[in-house]
Scaffold this motif. Sequence first.
Motif, PDB file in Angstrom:
ATOM      1  N   SER A 195      19.751 -58.356  12.694  1.00 41.26           N
ATOM      2  CA  SER A 195      18.775 -57.306  12.392  1.00 41.26           C
ATOM      3  C   SER A 195      18.426 -57.227  10.912  1.00 41.26           C
ATOM      4  CB  SER A 195      19.296 -55.957  12.866  1.00 41.26           C
ATOM      5  OG  SER A 195      20.471 -55.608  12.174  1.00 41.26           O
ATOM      6  N   THR A 196      17.297 -56.619  10.661  1.00 38.73           N
ATOM      7  CA  THR A 196      16.883 -56.267   9.305  1.00 38.73           C
ATOM      8  C   THR A 196      16.004 -55.021   9.398  1.00 38.73           C
ATOM      9  OG1 THR A 196      15.904 -57.133   7.256  1.00 38.73           O
ATOM     10  CG2 THR A 196      14.746 -57.629   9.275  1.00 38.73           C
ATOM     11  N   THR A 197      15.757 -54.383   8.279  1.00 36.37           N
ATOM     12  CA  THR A 197      14.891 -53.203   8.255  1.00 36.37           C
ATOM     13  C   THR A 197      13.816 -53.388   7.204  1.00 36.37           C
ATOM     14  OG1 THR A 197      16.346 -52.078   6.691  1.00 36.37           O
ATOM     15  CG2 THR A 197      16.743 -51.666   9.047  1.00 36.37           C
ATOM     16  N   PHE A 198      12.721 -52.657   7.368  1.00 39.88           N
ATOM     17  CA  PHE A 198      11.651 -52.672   6.401  1.00 39.88           C
ATOM     18  C   PHE A 198      10.880 -51.358   6.519  1.00 39.88           C
ATOM     19  CE2 PHE A 198       9.849 -54.375  10.264  1.00 39.88           C
ATOM     20  CZ  PHE A 198       8.583 -53.789  10.358  1.00 39.88           C
ATOM     21  N   THR A 199      10.084 -51.094   5.524  1.00 42.07           N
ATOM     22  CA  THR A 199       9.280 -49.851   5.504  1.00 42.07           C
ATOM     23  C   THR A 199       7.829 -50.196   5.244  1.00 42.07           C
ATOM     24  OG1 THR A 199      11.180 -48.617   4.637  1.00 42.07           O
ATOM     25  CG2 THR A 199       8.992 -47.592   4.438  1.00 42.07           C
ATOM     26  N   THR A 200       6.950 -49.742   6.099  1.00 38.00           N
ATOM     27  CA  THR A 200       5.534 -49.996   5.877  1.00 38.00           C
ATOM     28  C   THR A 200       5.019 -49.178   4.686  1.00 38.00           C
ATOM     29  OG1 THR A 200       5.002 -48.277   7.504  1.00 38.00           O
ATOM     30  CG2 THR A 200       5.048 -50.562   8.293  1.00 38.00           C
ATOM     31  N   ILE A 201       3.928 -49.648   4.133  1.00 39.80           N
ATOM     32  CA  ILE A 201       3.356 -48.971   2.971  1.00 39.80           C
ATOM     33  C   ILE A 201       2.728 -47.635   3.413  1.00 39.80           C
ATOM     34  CG2 ILE A 201       1.555 -49.119   1.188  1.00 39.80           C
ATOM     35  CD1 ILE A 201       1.964 -52.144   1.206  1.00 39.80           C
TER      36      ILE A 201
END
Length: 204
Positions: A195-201
């Motif tokens: 898994s990984t995480t990210f945040t949209t702008i």
Amino acid sequence: YSLATGQLLNPKEGTKNPYPMLFYNVRRTLNLTINNSPNINIIASSNNICFGDTAVLTATTGLDSYDWYLLGSSTVISNNSTINVSSTGSYYVVVSSNGCISSSDTVGVTVITIPDPTNVAASNIGLTSATMSWDAVSVTGKYDFRYREVNAASWNTVTNFLGTTYTLNNLSDGTDYEFEVRSMCGGGYYSNWVSTTFTTIGAC
């Protein structure tokens, strides 16, 4: 010297048997049957299997006995004409038929370890999209992946995906997402999820 049939043999004085002996020339016929050694072949359902899967090895049927071995071991692992194996190795069978014994050639089975995806990352992150990528590690080239907002109850899932990059669309701006991917080996066997995480702008 030789004696003819019906000839009387007189023993010498001082022998243990003082009585004359009558010699008979007796012949017997022995019937000898030579059986051929049994022909033996092994058919493997697959020579390469995923970890946790099994390969079926089937020997020529209709013989009297079967002793299966793993090459390098003297332990009989089965007495059936068909066996299931789940370990890497070379296998062979010793069979008997009509008192004759034969040994088959070895058949190799390789267990493929299913590697976990590596370098899972998000790039080109925008307001409502992000491109996900990972290294090509699957022996089949296929992967399952899923994504969701962090702490959401359900996942959006894509299965049997062929490739190592995928662009997620229709995301919400300024939102944290988690993404997971696993490699496939066929037959319902998979690696662990990575898994990984990210945040949209966020929108202005």
